[in-house]
Design a protein around this motif. Structure first.
Motif, PDB file in Angstrom:
ATOM      1  N   GLU A 194      17.888  42.769  27.831  1.00  0.00           N
ATOM      2  CA  GLU A 194      18.422  42.418  29.147  1.00  0.00           C
ATOM      3  C   GLU A 194      18.899  43.558  30.064  1.00  0.00           C
ATOM      4  N   SER A 195      19.214  42.875  31.479  1.00  0.00           N
ATOM      5  CA  SER A 195      19.306  43.862  32.275  1.00  0.00           C
ATOM      6  C   SER A 195      20.570  43.616  33.249  1.00  0.00           C
ATOM      7  N   ASN A 196      20.993  42.463  32.872  1.00  0.00           N
ATOM      8  CA  ASN A 196      22.851  41.600  33.090  1.00  0.00           C
ATOM      9  C   ASN A 196      23.602  41.224  32.165  1.00  0.00           C
ATOM     10  N   TYR A 197      24.363  42.277  32.264  1.00  0.00           N
ATOM     11  CA  TYR A 197      25.439  42.538  30.846  1.00  0.00           C
ATOM     12  C   TYR A 197      26.881  42.599  31.099  1.00  0.00           C
ATOM     13  N   TYR A 198      27.420  42.979  29.826  1.00  0.00           N
ATOM     14  CA  TYR A 198      28.782  43.352  29.711  1.00  0.00           C
ATOM     15  C   TYR A 198      28.914  44.202  27.982  1.00  0.00           C
ATOM     16  N   LEU A 199      29.755  45.182  28.323  1.00  0.00           N
ATOM     17  CA  LEU A 199      30.063  46.148  27.038  1.00  0.00           C
ATOM     18  C   LEU A 199      31.545  46.405  27.294  1.00  0.00           C
ATOM     19  N   PHE A 200      32.305  46.788  26.123  1.00  0.00           N
ATOM     20  CA  PHE A 200      33.492  46.191  26.014  1.00  0.00           C
ATOM     21  C   PHE A 200      33.936  47.613  24.913  1.00  0.00           C
ATOM     22  N   TYR A 246      37.098  47.409  22.207  1.00  0.00           N
ATOM     23  CA  TYR A 246      38.198  46.724  21.624  1.00  0.00           C
ATOM     24  C   TYR A 246      38.786  47.424  20.410  1.00  0.00           C
ATOM     25  N   LYS A 247      40.760  47.570  20.796  1.00  0.00           N
ATOM     26  CA  LYS A 247      41.161  48.460  19.805  1.00  0.00           C
ATOM     27  C   LYS A 247      41.521  46.969  18.713  1.00  0.00           C
ATOM     28  N   GLN A 248      41.521  47.400  17.220  1.00  0.00           N
ATOM     29  CA  GLN A 248      42.299  46.595  16.645  1.00  0.00           C
ATOM     30  C   GLN A 248      43.306  47.354  15.413  1.00  0.00           C
ATOM     31  N   PRO A 249      44.448  46.983  15.954  1.00  0.00           N
ATOM     32  CA  PRO A 249      45.850  48.417  15.375  1.00  0.00           C
ATOM     33  C   PRO A 249      46.172  47.628  13.834  1.00  0.00           C
ATOM     34  N   PRO A 250      46.165  47.988  12.973  1.00  0.00           N
ATOM     35  CA  PRO A 250      47.253  47.441  12.173  1.00  0.00           C
ATOM     36  C   PRO A 250      47.195  46.554  11.879  1.00  0.00           C
ATOM     37  N   SER A 251      48.200  46.124  13.154  1.00  0.00           N
ATOM     38  CA  SER A 251      48.397  44.670  12.994  1.00  0.00           C
ATOM     39  C   SER A 251      46.934  43.889  12.227  1.00  0.00           C
ATOM     40  N   ARG A 252      46.061  44.091  13.036  1.00  0.00           N
ATOM     41  CA  ARG A 252      44.704  43.173  13.591  1.00  0.00           C
ATOM     42  C   ARG A 252      44.194  42.550  14.605  1.00  0.00           C
ATOM     43  N   GLN A 253      45.493  42.453  15.445  1.00  0.00           N
ATOM     44  CA  GLN A 253      45.290  41.701  16.602  1.00  0.00           C
ATOM     45  C   GLN A 253      44.112  43.113  17.826  1.00  0.00           C
ATOM     46  N   MET A 254      43.339  42.014  18.068  1.00  0.00           N
ATOM     47  CA  MET A 254      42.341  42.479  18.287  1.00  0.00           C
ATOM     48  C   MET A 254      43.156  42.745  20.387  1.00  0.00           C
ATOM     49  N   ILE A 255      43.043  44.170  20.634  1.00  0.00           N
ATOM     50  CA  ILE A 255      43.101  43.747  21.942  1.00  0.00           C
ATOM     51  C   ILE A 255      42.307  44.759  22.770  1.00  0.00           C
ATOM     52  N   LEU A 256      41.780  43.840  24.148  1.00  0.00           N
ATOM     53  CA  LEU A 256      40.538  44.872  24.859  1.00  0.00           C
ATOM     54  C   LEU A 256      41.299  46.159  25.264  1.00  0.00           C
ATOM     55  N   VAL A 257      40.715  46.910  25.201  1.00  0.00           N
ATOM     56  CA  VAL A 257      41.006  48.092  26.359  1.00  0.00           C
ATOM     57  C   VAL A 257      40.049  47.998  27.512  1.00  0.00           C
ATOM     58  N   ILE A 258      38.730  48.215  27.496  1.00  0.00           N
ATOM     59  CA  ILE A 258      37.949  48.465  28.702  1.00  0.00           C
ATOM     60  C   ILE A 258      37.343  47.276  28.916  1.00  0.00           C
ATOM     61  N   ARG A 259      36.495  47.160  30.191  1.00  0.00           N
ATOM     62  CA  ARG A 259      35.163  46.704  30.407  1.00  0.00           C
ATOM     63  C   ARG A 259      34.152  47.053  31.578  1.00  0.00           C
ATOM     64  N   GLN A 260      33.378  46.708  31.578  1.00  0.00           N
ATOM     65  CA  GLN A 260      31.817  47.032  31.850  1.00  0.00           C
ATOM     66  C   GLN A 260      30.584  46.689  32.139  1.00  0.00           C
ATOM     67  N   GLU A 261      30.857  46.425  33.858  1.00  0.00           N
ATOM     68  CA  GLU A 261      29.836  45.468  33.725  1.00  0.00           C
ATOM     69  C   GLU A 261      27.895  46.766  34.192  1.00  0.00           C
ATOM     70  N   ALA A 262      27.141  45.946  34.040  1.00  0.00           N
ATOM     71  CA  ALA A 262      26.101  47.034  33.661  1.00  0.00           C
ATOM     72  C   ALA A 262      25.948  47.190  35.127  1.00  0.00           C
ATOM     73  N   TYR A 263      26.028  45.901  36.171  1.00  0.00           N
ATOM     74  CA  TYR A 263      25.111  46.401  37.528  1.00  0.00           C
ATOM     75  C   TYR A 263      26.189  47.577  38.089  1.00  0.00           C
ATOM     76  N   LYS A 264      26.918  47.668  37.688  1.00  0.00           N
ATOM     77  CA  LYS A 264      27.773  48.264  38.243  1.00  0.00           C
ATOM     78  C   LYS A 264      28.292  49.939  37.989  1.00  0.00           C
ATOM     79  N   PHE A 267      28.809  43.854  23.170  1.00  0.00           N
ATOM     80  CA  PHE A 267      28.254  43.562  23.984  1.00  0.00           C
ATOM     81  C   PHE A 267      28.183  41.938  23.997  1.00  0.00           C
ATOM     82  N   MET A 268      27.091  41.294  25.571  1.00  0.00           N
ATOM     83  CA  MET A 268      27.806  40.190  26.003  1.00  0.00           C
ATOM     84  C   MET A 268      26.722  40.443  26.794  1.00  0.00           C
ATOM     85  N   LYS A 269      25.932  39.509  26.843  1.00  0.00           N
ATOM     86  CA  LYS A 269      24.626  39.575  27.835  1.00  0.00           C
ATOM     87  C   LYS A 269      24.757  38.319  28.794  1.00  0.00           C
ATOM     88  N   TYR A 270      24.576  38.643  29.576  1.00  0.00           N
ATOM     89  CA  TYR A 270      24.664  37.848  30.764  1.00  0.00           C
ATOM     90  C   TYR A 270      23.746  36.313  29.914  1.00  0.00           C
TER      91      TYR A 270
END
Lengths: 117, 112
Positions: free
Chosen positions: A29-35, A37-55, A94-97
């Motif tokens: 793919e040429s258009n996609y997103y990357l992330f 995520y952090k998962q502490p011992p509590s198991r909660q999935m927490i977004l840390v950062i997101r990047q758009e491939a076109y940027k 990874f998330m494709k567009y």
């Protein structure tokens, strides 16, 4: 199909130091997103950062920044001034567009980060 | 803000039993997702929904069913529990199809 590889199962860093977690991915793919995520011992999935491939500019979020190398299909996470609360499992994803429909996240197997005194 | 909530937090099932994992979000998100996380692995998509009344299969849908009668709720049904379904289940939601997904706290399921 997309694949995400995290080659460091475990890492350790001292408090206040800087650490870099690696992530590579494979896609046609040429258009996609990357992330990250952090998962502490509590198991909660927490977004840390997101990047758009076109940027071209690397995303930053306070102490967290990425080094996005599109040609090399590399997406590393740098944590500056590490804190004890950063101890967690970190997943690259990874998330494709896909215009107009839901997009699934493809996850790596994770890197366990331990921050020590 | 509650965000995405899941119940129960932990459950033990016997082989062949059935149960429903509940997921509710209060962010008015159209898109909702169910993932499972096996030990030492990343998350894999089971089912997803793009709005009330619309659901579709993900990577690993076998053995599960879903429904979406309201925007807020997206329950996951296990009809005949098997040991291979021992996992941690995460529900997530997002406002749009390319938007960041926000996760619930997870449900740990043990099938014996």
């Amino acid at each position: 199909a997309q694949t995400v590889t995290q080659s460091q199962p475990e890492m350790s860093v001292q408090e206040a130091e800087t650490v870099t977690l690696s992530c590579t991915y494979d896609t046609s793919e040429s258009n996609y997103y990357l992330f990250w995520y952090k998962q502490p011992p509590s198991r909660q999935m927490i977004l840390v950062i997101r990047q758009e491939a076109y940027k071209q500019q690397n995303a930053t979020e306070n102490r967290f920044s990425v080094n996005f190398q599109k040609a090399a299909k590399s997406f590393s996470l740098k944590i500056s001034d590490s804190q004890l609360g950063d101890t967690a499992m970190y997943f690259c994803a990874f998330m494709k567009y896909r215009g107009g429909t839901a997009s699934k996240l493809t996850f790596g197997t994770g890197t366990r980060l331990q921050v020590t005194l | 803000n509650a965000g995405v909530t899941q119940t129960p937090k932990f459950r033990i099932l016997k082989i062949g039993q059935s149960m429903t994992l509940q997921c509710t979000q209060d962010m008015n998100h159209n898109y909702m997702y169910w993932y499972r996380q096996d030990p030492g692995m990343g998350l894999k998509l089971i089912y997803y929904s793009v709005g009330a009344g619309i659901t579709d299969k993900g990577e690993v849908p076998n053995g599960y069913n879903v429904s979406r009668s309201t925007t807020e709720d997206f329950p996951l049904r296990l009809e005949l529990a098997a040991p291979s379904q021992t996992s941690v289940y995460f529900c997530a939601s997002s406002p749009g199809h390319q938007e960041t997904q926000y996760f619930g706290p997870g449900t740990r399921l043990l099938v014996l």
